[in-house]
Design a protein around this motif. Structure first.
Motif, PDB file in Angstrom:
ATOM      1  N   GLY A 110      84.412 -32.323 116.740  1.00 33.66           N
ATOM      2  CA  GLY A 110      85.175 -32.512 117.958  1.00 33.66           C
ATOM      3  C   GLY A 110      84.429 -33.229 119.055  1.00 33.66           C
ATOM      4  N   VAL A 111      83.134 -33.501 118.824  1.00 36.27           N
ATOM      5  CA  VAL A 111      82.314 -34.162 119.828  1.00 36.27           C
ATOM      6  C   VAL A 111      81.160 -34.825 119.080  1.00 36.27           C
ATOM      7  N   ILE A 112      80.343 -35.627 119.768  1.00 39.48           N
ATOM      8  CA  ILE A 112      79.209 -36.250 119.088  1.00 39.48           C
ATOM      9  C   ILE A 112      78.226 -35.174 118.620  1.00 39.48           C
ATOM     10  N   THR A 113      77.468 -35.503 117.590  1.00 41.24           N
ATOM     11  CA  THR A 113      76.598 -34.509 116.958  1.00 41.24           C
ATOM     12  C   THR A 113      75.584 -33.919 117.926  1.00 41.24           C
ATOM     13  N   GLU A 114      75.095 -34.731 118.883  1.00 42.51           N
ATOM     14  CA  GLU A 114      74.067 -34.248 119.812  1.00 42.51           C
ATOM     15  C   GLU A 114      74.577 -33.159 120.746  1.00 42.51           C
ATOM     16  N   LEU A 115      75.904 -33.050 120.882  1.00 40.41           N
ATOM     17  CA  LEU A 115      76.492 -32.045 121.773  1.00 40.41           C
ATOM     18  C   LEU A 115      77.181 -30.937 120.986  1.00 40.41           C
ATOM     19  N   SER A 116      76.827 -30.780 119.728  1.00 36.20           N
ATOM     20  CA  SER A 116      77.474 -29.780 118.880  1.00 36.20           C
ATOM     21  C   SER A 116      77.196 -28.366 119.380  1.00 36.20           C
ATOM     22  N   THR A 117      78.143 -27.481 119.076  1.00 37.12           N
ATOM     23  CA  THR A 117      78.008 -26.070 119.427  1.00 37.12           C
ATOM     24  C   THR A 117      78.309 -25.233 118.193  1.00 37.12           C
ATOM     25  N   GLY A 118      78.229 -23.926 118.341  1.00 41.39           N
ATOM     26  CA  GLY A 118      78.397 -23.046 117.198  1.00 41.39           C
ATOM     27  C   GLY A 118      79.824 -22.687 116.858  1.00 41.39           C
ATOM     28  N   PHE A 119      80.795 -23.425 117.385  1.00 39.07           N
ATOM     29  CA  PHE A 119      82.190 -23.170 117.047  1.00 39.07           C
ATOM     30  C   PHE A 119      82.620 -24.097 115.917  1.00 39.07           C
ATOM     31  N   PRO A 120      83.523 -23.648 115.041  1.00 40.09           N
ATOM     32  CA  PRO A 120      83.847 -24.430 113.842  1.00 40.09           C
ATOM     33  C   PRO A 120      84.300 -25.857 114.118  1.00 40.09           C
ATOM     34  N   GLY A 121      85.025 -26.067 115.209  1.00 44.45           N
ATOM     35  CA  GLY A 121      85.509 -27.413 115.495  1.00 44.45           C
ATOM     36  C   GLY A 121      84.475 -28.339 116.087  1.00 44.45           C
ATOM     37  N   TYR A 122      83.277 -27.812 116.364  1.00 42.13           N
ATOM     38  CA  TYR A 122      82.279 -28.582 117.112  1.00 42.13           C
ATOM     39  C   TYR A 122      80.862 -28.453 116.553  1.00 42.13           C
TER      40      TYR A 122
END
Length: 799
Positions: free
Chosen positions: A132-144
């Motif tokens: 849901g966003v660029i890899t550098e801003l990933s979070t621990g939610f499934p969509g991101y």
């Protein structure tokens, strides 16, 4: 004589699939399962080999006369930039595909790189595949979480297991950043996702003259060393051309799938000088006049419906007439270099297409050319920048400082980007830009498809509403391969895209779009399309502003707009007040789609995303030890020394005659640090975004023998959470040799295209006055230790 015979498989399983040179290539009744289950042995086994009959195991081959697939996607190209869709920048390769096939005017991406590319690979919505966003801003939610799950296999994996040769050239912005290291794991690299071969860079962008993040398969390479004039765009085309030629010569009956993803036109814009010269004076009219010219061209070409209107110039951007003479001179130079980069990128793509024709394969090659993975980029800020890394650190470069670099614009000395006004013009006729998922300026991109053997309505235009998730099912239908239900033992989630192959026929030129509903979301901005109506939020912050906070309430803190696209195809007349019930229905539909496809929970704070601790080998560690020469790590797998106290200790041995060279470095010419010996003296240098350099240096050369050199940083006890100043101390064998204050530090990003290196510098130098790469250490580096102290960053919010 005793013989052991095995019955032949059913007749349906013996149907040859027409791939010459593939022994026993068959289509199994359950070919939706990949890899195909092993078939029965069809020969005879006797005690003696002479009395036995051999038979090769059956293999799943490509369908008879299966086309090659050349899938091209460029970067950060607005809808109105290429001449094929009304722009004034000539794109003959894109034009060639459009004239040999079809031009699509309502094709959509996701407003950002990684999400678009994940959807392109899988045929699923970006949040459905963790992107849901660029890899550098990933979070621990499934969509991101930046992890494409095993239950959504890529189109390359499906084609590879159906007899295709598969390859990827160029940008890969889909490897989780904590896995983009020399030690992997490589499961989510191209070679682990169905591609036999990869030649390209890992990350959002790279230096075109000196890419520090360039790989062949999983091995980092530096072909530019000792090769003046080398440029990645040409080198990549050369490699792809050689690959296509090898495939034709070694396996002439085997179809191939090539994903071709050049860096152009993402910053830095770095074409050869002769290409820049072609555009001198072409943009002197300014951005508003350019926009009007593009719109007139679009009407003439028919890429806009007759009722389309040019949306107004935004109040947030300056008018060309309001600019000073220096600003105009600078901004014209910026856009000339950008235009040259787009034309140069298209030219190299044209060489690859010509290689397909030279190989005699163009007639049965499906060419899909997507002009941009999102809208035009305004990440150059209002005045442009000689260093894109500065934008992502919230720093603007004054016009006067940029003017001093005008002659170097586009060379290895700049990591350049243009002023936002040009990006808005290249989005003509739409509003908004890259990063904005709510408006077509961020999500609508030109696309052309050719396949001479199949598409007879050549040079025609298609206006059906489609999305990047529709590309993968189009390829499968064109080839005649079913969507797999099981891949490598993992049940597959259904592909969410719909095939566009129905548009190939002239009889369907005006057929209703088979994509009836599509949601969009990026950084909280969102939109929902359904049956010709479109509802979307109003962007709270322009994307050229990297510092202002977004609304605190990401769910209810945005105003909504409503458009009837049949009557208003450019989103120019907001009907929210006239049709509140329809708007409410579409808002509810967005929530349904967002829940269904993993968009929730939404977040709009880039800072909060940056504060997330991601998994990987560096996560949670405070002590790191290295020795010798090597490493080449990216930021997420290297020690993170930004916004915290730290101590770096180098245990070295100096030989007779002294020593010089790099001990450790991260980043380079456009932002980073280096710890090295110069003329035998220890030096620690911080390069603040190529704006200023702060240096700690010993006064005496180190004599032969063992030494312990320490640099320690102590940030101020109070101040901003990021970029805080402090005091640094350099010591040798326990004695302080330099101590000084640094008022500000890099707050967010080091230069990402230059890796973390020990014992050498394989990227660009942090200070070219002190050394040139590779600057290998000539002594012995026995141990290099990082000790990380407390961070100055606040706890991330969960908005």
């Amino acid at each position: 004589m005793l013989a052991f015979g095995f019955a032949a498989p059913p007749a349906a399983a013996q149907q040859l699939r027409g791939t010459p040179g593939a022994p026993n290539a068959v289509e199994f009744p359950n070919s939706r399962v990949l890899p195909a289950p092993p078939g029965r042995f069809e020969g005879i086994i006797a005690p003696s080999a002479r009395e036995s009959t051999p038979a090769w195991p059956p293999a799943l081959g490509a369908p008879e006369n299966a086309p090659n697939v050349l899938l091209i996607i460029t970067d950060d190209v607005g809808f109105g930039a290429p001449s094929t869709f009304g722009g004034i920048i000539e794109t003959p390769a894109l034009e060639r595909v459009a004239q040999a096939g079809l031009r699509y005017t309502q094709f959509h991406t996701t407003a950002l790189c990684s999400p678009t590319r994940a959807s392109l690979l899988t045929g699923r919505n970006p949040h459905s595949v963790g992107s849901g966003v660029i890899t550098e801003l990933s979070t621990g939610f499934p969509g991101y979480n930046a992890i494409i799950p095993a239950e959504t296999a890529t189109i390359a994996e499906t084609l590879r297991q159906n007899g295709y040769a598969t390859s990827w050239f160029g940008k890969n912005h889909n490897v989780p950043p904590w896995e983009a290291s020399p030690v992997g794991p490589f499961t989510r690299w191209p070679n682990g996702q169905g591609f036999d071969y990869f030649y390209g860079f890992v990350g959002g962008d790279t230096h075109q003259w000196q890419p520090g993040n360039l790989f062949r398969n999983t091995t980092r390479i530096q072909p530019f060393l000792g090769n003046p004039g080398w440029n990645l765009s040409t080198a990549m085309a050369d490699d792809a051309i050689a690959y296509i030629r090898t495939q034709r010569e070694a396996a002439p009956g085997r179809p191939w799938f090539v994903k071709y993803a050049p860096a152009g036109t993402h910053a830095p814009h770095q074409p050869p000088a002769e290409w820049i010269a072609r555009f001198r004076g072409r943009f002197d009219m300014g951005w508003e006049a350019l926009r009007e010219q593009i719109f007139a061209n679009q009407q003439r070409l028919g890429v806009l419906p007759p009722n389309a209107v040019l949306t107004p110039w935004p109040e947030q951007l300056p008018r060309w007439a309001s600019l000073s003479a220096d600003e105009r001179r600078l901004f014209i130079r910026q856009v000339e270099v950008y235009a040259a980069f787009l034309a140069y990128t298209d030219h190299e793509i044209g060489r690859v297409i010509q290689a397909v024709e030279d190989a005699g394969q163009i007639d049965n090659t499906l060419v899909i050319y997507i002009s941009g993975d999102n809208g035009a980029s305004s990440e150059g800020q209002l005045r442009g920048t000689p260093n894109e890394v500065a934008y992502f650190n919230g720093i603007e470069t004054p016009v006067a400082a940029q003017l001093r670099l005008m002659d170097a614009w586009g060379t290895e000395r700049t990591y350049n980007h243009m002023a936002a006004g040009w990006a808005w013009a290249f989005s003509t006729p739409y509003r908004w830009l890259k990063q904005v998922g709510s408006h077509f300026g961020g999500t609508r991109n030109g696309m052309a498809i050719s396949w001479p053997r199949r598409i007879a309505d050549r040079g025609a235009i298609r206006h059906q509403f489609h999305h990047v998730i529709d590309v993968a099912p189009t390829i499968l239908e064109a080839i005649g391969i079913p969507e797999p239900q099981m891949v490598n033992g993992v049940p597959q989630r259904p592909i969410e895209g719909v095939s566009m192959a129905y548009t190939f026929d002239a009889a369907n030129a005006r057929a209703p779009s088979r994509r009836r509903t599509q949601h969009f979301e990026m950084f909280g901005n969102r939109g929902i399309y359904h049956d010709g109506w479109y509802a979307n939020t109003t962007p709270a912050n322009p994307p050229w502003d990297s510092t202002s906070p977004p609304p605190a309430d990401v769910v209810n803190g945005y105003a909504w707009e409503l458009y009837n696209l049949a009557e208003d195809p450019t989103q120019s007349r907001n009907l929210a007040a006239q049709h509140p019930d329809r708007l409410r229905d579409l808002q509810q539909l967005f929530l349904v789609e967002a829940t269904r496809f993993g968009v929730l929970p939404m977040a709009n704070s880039t800072l909060d995303r940056l504060l997330v601790e991601r998994p990987g080998f560096a996560a949670g560690r405070t002590v790191f030890n290295y020795s010798g020469t090597g490493v080449g790590l990216t930021s997420d797998s290297a020690p993170s020394i930004l916004n915290r106290a730290y101590r770096v200790t180098a245990e070295i041995e100096v030989p007779q005659g002294g020593a010089n060279g790099m001990l450790v470095t991260h980043g380079g010419r456009f932002g980073g640090y280096g710890f090295y010996l110069r003329e035998g003296r220890p030096v620690w240098t911080w390069n603040f975004l190529d704006i200023e350099r702060t240096k700690w240096e010993g006064t005496e050369a180190l004599p032969p023998g063992r030494h312990s050199i320490v640099f320690e940083w102590r940030p101020d006890a109070s101040g901003p959470p990021v970029g805080r100043g402090g005091v640094g101390t350099l010591s040798v064998n326990g004695r302080t040799v330099a101590e000084r204050r640094m008022e500000r530090t890099i707050p967010i990003y080091l230069q990402w295209s230059d890796p973390f290196d020990v014992g050498q510098d394989t990227g660009t130098p942090v200070d070219e006055q002190d050394y040139q790469m590779p600057f290998a250490f000539t002594g012995t580096l026995r141990n290099l230790q990082f000790n990380l102290g407390a961070s100055t960053l606040p706890q991330a919010s969960r908005n």
